[in-house]
Design an enzyme around this catalytic site. Structure first.
Site, PDB file in Angstrom:
ATOM      1  N   CYS A   2       0.838  -1.194   0.000  1.00  0.00           N
ATOM      2  CA  CYS A   2       0.000   0.000   0.000  1.00  0.00           C
ATOM      3  C   CYS A   2       0.879   1.253   0.000  1.00  0.00           C
ATOM      4  O   CYS A   2       2.002   1.230   0.486  1.00  0.00           O
ATOM      5  CB  CYS A   2      -0.860   0.032   1.249  1.00  0.00           C
ATOM      6  SG  CYS A   2      -1.737  -1.493   1.524  1.00  0.00           S
ATOM      7  N   ARG A  27       2.877   0.415  -6.402  1.00  0.00           N
ATOM      8  CA  ARG A  27       3.107  -0.448  -5.241  1.00  0.00           C
ATOM      9  C   ARG A  27       1.874  -1.235  -4.847  1.00  0.00           C
ATOM     10  O   ARG A  27       1.963  -2.237  -4.140  1.00  0.00           O
ATOM     11  CB  ARG A  27       3.526   0.410  -4.049  1.00  0.00           C
ATOM     12  CG  ARG A  27       4.912   0.939  -4.240  1.00  0.00           C
ATOM     13  CD  ARG A  27       5.193   2.036  -3.270  1.00  0.00           C
ATOM     14  NE  ARG A  27       6.544   2.481  -3.482  1.00  0.00           N
ATOM     15  CZ  ARG A  27       7.571   2.185  -2.691  1.00  0.00           C
ATOM     16  NH1 ARG A  27       7.406   1.456  -1.631  1.00  0.00           N
ATOM     17  NH2 ARG A  27       8.766   2.621  -2.966  1.00  0.00           N
ATOM     18  N   TRP A  75      -3.121  -2.499  -1.497  1.00  0.00           N
ATOM     19  CA  TRP A  75      -2.865  -3.867  -1.965  1.00  0.00           C
ATOM     20  C   TRP A  75      -3.469  -4.760  -0.882  1.00  0.00           C
ATOM     21  O   TRP A  75      -2.973  -4.806   0.238  1.00  0.00           O
ATOM     22  CB  TRP A  75      -1.367  -4.109  -2.114  1.00  0.00           C
ATOM     23  CG  TRP A  75      -1.042  -5.444  -2.704  1.00  0.00           C
ATOM     24  CD1 TRP A  75      -1.095  -5.792  -4.021  1.00  0.00           C
ATOM     25  CD2 TRP A  75      -0.608  -6.619  -2.007  1.00  0.00           C
ATOM     26  NE1 TRP A  75      -0.721  -7.101  -4.180  1.00  0.00           N
ATOM     27  CE2 TRP A  75      -0.418  -7.635  -2.960  1.00  0.00           C
ATOM     28  CE3 TRP A  75      -0.363  -6.916  -0.664  1.00  0.00           C
ATOM     29  CZ2 TRP A  75       0.003  -8.915  -2.631  1.00  0.00           C
ATOM     30  CZ3 TRP A  75       0.052  -8.190  -0.331  1.00  0.00           C
ATOM     31  CH2 TRP A  75       0.233  -9.178  -1.310  1.00  0.00           C
ATOM     32  N   ASN A  99      -0.730   1.237   6.313  1.00  0.00           N
ATOM     33  CA  ASN A  99       0.048   0.307   5.494  1.00  0.00           C
ATOM     34  C   ASN A  99       0.665  -0.712   6.453  1.00  0.00           C
ATOM     35  O   ASN A  99       1.234  -0.331   7.467  1.00  0.00           O
ATOM     36  CB  ASN A  99       1.156   1.100   4.773  1.00  0.00           C
ATOM     37  CG  ASN A  99       2.010   0.222   3.891  1.00  0.00           C
ATOM     38  OD1 ASN A  99       1.649  -0.917   3.607  1.00  0.00           O
ATOM     39  ND2 ASN A  99       3.139   0.753   3.454  1.00  0.00           N
ATOM     40  N   GLY A 100       0.515  -1.995   6.151  1.00  0.00           N
ATOM     41  CA  GLY A 100       1.073  -3.023   7.036  1.00  0.00           C
ATOM     42  C   GLY A 100       0.003  -4.019   7.437  1.00  0.00           C
ATOM     43  O   GLY A 100      -1.031  -4.132   6.771  1.00  0.00           O
ATOM     44  N   GLU A 474      14.450 -16.937 -12.637  1.00  0.00           N
ATOM     45  CA  GLU A 474      14.076 -15.536 -12.791  1.00  0.00           C
ATOM     46  C   GLU A 474      13.284 -15.321 -14.096  1.00  0.00           C
ATOM     47  O   GLU A 474      12.290 -14.590 -14.119  1.00  0.00           O
ATOM     48  CB  GLU A 474      15.344 -14.665 -12.747  1.00  0.00           C
ATOM     49  CG  GLU A 474      15.167 -13.193 -13.001  1.00  0.00           C
ATOM     50  CD  GLU A 474      14.188 -12.496 -12.050  1.00  0.00           C
ATOM     51  OE1 GLU A 474      13.782 -13.086 -11.046  1.00  0.00           O
ATOM     52  OE2 GLU A 474      13.809 -11.355 -12.357  1.00  0.00           O
ATOM     53  N   LYS A 478       9.489 -13.877 -14.259  1.00  0.00           N
ATOM     54  CA  LYS A 478       9.070 -12.728 -15.078  1.00  0.00           C
ATOM     55  C   LYS A 478       7.874 -13.107 -15.928  1.00  0.00           C
ATOM     56  O   LYS A 478       6.906 -12.369 -16.027  1.00  0.00           O
ATOM     57  CB  LYS A 478      10.196 -12.268 -16.027  1.00  0.00           C
ATOM     58  CG  LYS A 478      11.354 -11.518 -15.459  1.00  0.00           C
ATOM     59  CD  LYS A 478      11.060 -10.184 -14.855  1.00  0.00           C
ATOM     60  CE  LYS A 478      10.602 -10.331 -13.451  1.00  0.00           C
ATOM     61  NZ  LYS A 478      11.507 -10.137 -12.377  1.00  0.00           N
ATOM     62  N   GLU A 481       4.648 -13.563 -13.753  1.00  0.00           N
ATOM     63  CA  GLU A 481       4.157 -12.278 -13.224  1.00  0.00           C
ATOM     64  C   GLU A 481       3.415 -11.485 -14.290  1.00  0.00           C
ATOM     65  O   GLU A 481       2.405 -10.862 -14.011  1.00  0.00           O
ATOM     66  CB  GLU A 481       5.347 -11.406 -12.777  1.00  0.00           C
ATOM     67  CG  GLU A 481       6.004 -11.838 -11.495  1.00  0.00           C
ATOM     68  CD  GLU A 481       7.157 -10.909 -11.125  1.00  0.00           C
ATOM     69  OE1 GLU A 481       8.177 -10.909 -11.856  1.00  0.00           O
ATOM     70  OE2 GLU A 481       7.046 -10.188 -10.137  1.00  0.00           O
ATOM     71  N   HIS A 497      14.167 -36.261 -13.598  1.00  0.00           N
ATOM     72  CA  HIS A 497      13.773 -36.852 -12.311  1.00  0.00           C
ATOM     73  C   HIS A 497      12.303 -36.613 -11.985  1.00  0.00           C
ATOM     74  O   HIS A 497      11.907 -36.688 -10.828  1.00  0.00           O
ATOM     75  CB  HIS A 497      14.674 -36.310 -11.194  1.00  0.00           C
ATOM     76  CG  HIS A 497      16.109 -36.703 -11.371  1.00  0.00           C
ATOM     77  ND1 HIS A 497      16.554 -37.997 -11.253  1.00  0.00           N
ATOM     78  CD2 HIS A 497      17.191 -35.968 -11.718  1.00  0.00           C
ATOM     79  CE1 HIS A 497      17.852 -38.042 -11.497  1.00  0.00           C
ATOM     80  NE2 HIS A 497      18.265 -36.821 -11.782  1.00  0.00           N
ATOM     81  N   LYS A 593       4.725  -3.568  -5.520  1.00  0.00           N
ATOM     82  CA  LYS A 593       6.165  -3.408  -5.703  1.00  0.00           C
ATOM     83  C   LYS A 593       6.968  -3.717  -4.440  1.00  0.00           C
ATOM     84  O   LYS A 593       7.943  -4.431  -4.491  1.00  0.00           O
ATOM     85  CB  LYS A 593       6.451  -1.985  -6.181  1.00  0.00           C
ATOM     86  CG  LYS A 593       7.898  -1.718  -6.523  1.00  0.00           C
ATOM     87  CD  LYS A 593       8.324  -2.454  -7.767  1.00  0.00           C
ATOM     88  CE  LYS A 593       9.800  -2.327  -8.071  1.00  0.00           C
ATOM     89  NZ  LYS A 593      10.222  -3.315  -9.056  1.00  0.00           N
TER      90      LYS A 593
END
Ligand code: F6R
Length: 598
Positions: A2, A27, A75, A99-100, A474, A478, A481, A497, A593
């Site tokens: 947030c 964010r 968020w 926020n939190g 990575e 990407k 996301e 395997h 973010k």
């Protein structure tokens, strides 16, 4: 996560809040809201979805003249993205943004409900304003706020307005960032990050954990751990150039393209002849370090994994890697003479920050590799190196990852130098890296063309060996996301395997096949997949006949040069697939973010 902004002054408050929230929207963007208080008038607006919905909703509202304003972009953590769950949360005569996560909100809610207080939302935040008004029945507003804050457990940055004392903004901070800004016109600002303050504030105070207080145009009162503090402002060092897309379609695209320049800046002043130098570490003796633990989340965790190969190979120091959210609750053993390195773009990631605190408490020597100076992580660690990526606005990290890997590689070389090794090849490769991430029109066009074949399928496997395995992780991150398609990164040798059971023509394999690192081994693994009809996109400097699609990379002498070029290709591929699918590249669904909650 947030975003929070606040303003005390005479200007059009609504606009200052909306402009500030715009800076933070990347964010968190499930919903947004704002409140303005002038005298005993308290107006508020909320809207679900992107900030433009809130802007439209309060288009005809004007708020000139001295007063207070707060705004929030959310968020969701508790309760869906609905208008009722959006901030500010309201009491009878007060409102709050937060926020939190309030960990004990259930206990507080139960207590208040027993006292006949009802709740509208499913959020943890609403308890703050209800608890405040509960205490404000018998206490003045500041005392009530103080009692409220003391009862909260968890992470919070809070701004609260109340008609009970209409001449103050009340604020509190613990384990989530909150900054106070000031300018020469004596206006005050609040924000959960620097960016909304740039251009408005000249000086700032980064509040410490367990801070609370109040402010108006004449007073700024800050308590830390119950003690009244006389905090001084420091200069705000930032400019606004990051806020422009410079002709690119998305911030992420701009950030991919600027990697060459940014990586040159990482190297600037840090390579002298055939030596890596870090001014920041000039007086540090790291010669007794015989073990490194690297700890991070998400993309930064992938940078940590890649660097562990480098610390062992180049510096000959044992290196292990921890996911911060796991490390926190494990009875991890930290040995003497070990260095605990946390890696974070934002410097505010809650899991990484807590892991750092634990390592420090256990007596480890701590080291932050971070992009944001003055962030909580940098302030807490004994030592730090800044990654110099500049502000990254695309939610999916690109240039921050590149700078992390380069900085950690340099650190590995730096530690190896103490052991008198010949590192000329490493230095030569290091200096060549900015050339490996230049985006040419030809490369971008090719990736754009290829991307149309990869818009469906039942899954993607990115595979590689050695440092190309973290790069595969990575690349897959990407893609998922941005495209919302299922993608996994795997060590190439591990497919046989189990995962190979998934292979068929609708399983897309993206094979990272560098010439300078285990080429033949990777090739055999890829052939096993081809034999099971998997569709193959290979990325390599060496032609591979069996590929369905092939992206040729440059012939390089060092595998790290290949690493960075392949990184660039996987970033562009994920972005192009996302664009074709019509997704929002800069603000992918469900993400935020800076993850300041657990
Ligand atoms: C992915 C991404 C996240 C972050 C993670 C850690 O593109 O950006 O996975 O890497 O949330 O964030 P920092 O590096 O800020 O600690």
């Amino acid at each position: 996560m947030c975003g929070i902004v606040g303003y005390i002054g005479n200007k059009e408050k609504k606009q200052i809040i909306l402009d500030g929230l715009k800076e933070l929207e990347y964010r968190g963007y499930d919903s947004a809201g704002l409140a303005v208080m002038k005298g005993l008038e308290l107006d508020f607006f909320k809207a679900v979805g992107k900030l433009e919905n809130l802007t439209n909703k309060c288009a005809s509202f004007e708020s000139e003249g001295y007063g207070f304003a707060i705004g929030h972009t959310r968020w969701a953590t508790h309760g869906k993205a609905t208008e009722i769950n959006a901030h500010p949360h309201l009491g009878e005569y007060s409102c709050v943004i937060h926020n939190g996560i309030i960990e004990n909100y259930k206990e507080i809610k139960d207590k208040l409900e027993k006292n006949g207080i009802s709740f509208l939302s499913q959020t943890d935040t609403e308890v703050i304003v209800k608890l405040f008004e509960f205490y404000a029945k018998d206490l003045n507003a500041f005392e009530a706020f103080k009692h409220t804050v003391k009862e909260l457990k968890g992470a919070f940055a809070i701004l609260l307005l109340s008609k009970k004392d209409q001449n103050k903004v009340f604020f509190a901070k613990n384990a989530a960032p909150l900054i106070i800004g000031r300018n020469s016109q004596n206006e005050l600002f609040f924000a959960s990050a620097d960016s909304p303050l740039v251009g408005l504030s000249e000086e700032v105070i980064y509040l410490e954990d367990l801070s609370f207080g109040y402010a108006n145009k004449d007073e700024l009162v800050i308590y830390e751990n119950d003690e009244l503090k006389n905090k001084s402002f420091s200069k705000l060092l930032s400019d606004k150039s990051y806020a422009k897309k410079d002709g690119f379609r998305f911030f992420m695209e701009k950030e991919i393209y600027e990697q060459s320049r940014v990586l040159s800046e990482v190297l600037m002043g840090r390579v002298n002849g055939d030596e890596v130098i870090f001014d920041e570490l000039e007086n540090e003796d790291l010669s007794d370090i015989n073990e490194i633990t690297l700890c991070a989340c998400g993309t930064s965790y992938h940078a940590a994994l890649a660097s562990a190969y480098l610390f062992e190979r180049i510096a000959k120091i044992k290196a292990k890697v921890e996911i911060a959210s796991e490390f926190r609750y494990r009875e991890a053993i930290i040995s003497k003479n070990s260095l605990f390195i946390v890696i974070s773009q934002s410097g505010e990631t809650a899991d990484t920050l807590e892991a750092l605190k634990i390592a420090k408490e256990k007596g480890a020597r701590t080291f932050a590799v971070c992009n944001v100076d003055n962030s909580s992580i940098v302030r807490l660690a004994h030592l730090s190196l800044l990654t110099r990526a500049g502000i990254e606005k695309g939610v999916a990290s690109t240039k921050a990852f590149a700078t992390q890997v380069l900085t950690l590689w340099m650190l590995a070389i730096f530690m190896a130098q103490k052991k008198n090794q010949n590192l000329n090849d490493e230095i030569k490769a290091l200096l060549h890296i900015p050339n490996c991430v230049v985006v040419t029109q030809k490369l971008h066009d090719k990736i754009h063309r290829i991307s149309k074949r990869y818009l469906d399928g039942h899954g993607f496997f990115y595979i590689g060996r050695d440092v190309f395995y973290p790069l595969a992780l990575e690349g897959a991150l990407k893609l998922k996301e941005l495209s919302y398609l299922h993608a996994e990164g795997y060590p190439a040798g591990e497919m046989k395997h189990g995962p190979i059971a998934l292979a068929d023509s609708k399983l897309y394999t993206i094979a990272l096949m560098p010439k300078n690192m285990l080429y033949e081994k990777t090739k055999s693994n890829v052939e096993e997949l081809i034999a099971r009809d998997s569709t193959l996109l290979s990325i390599s400097p060496l032609e591979f006949d069996l590929s369905d699609d092939f992206i040729r990379t440059t012939e390089q002498e060092h595998y790290m040069c290949e690493f960075f070029e392949m990184m660039l290709i996987t970033q562009l591929l994920a972005m192009e697939i996302s664009i074709r699918l019509g997704n929002d590249v800069d603000m992918p669904r469900n993400l935020a973010k800076s993850v300041t909650v657990e």
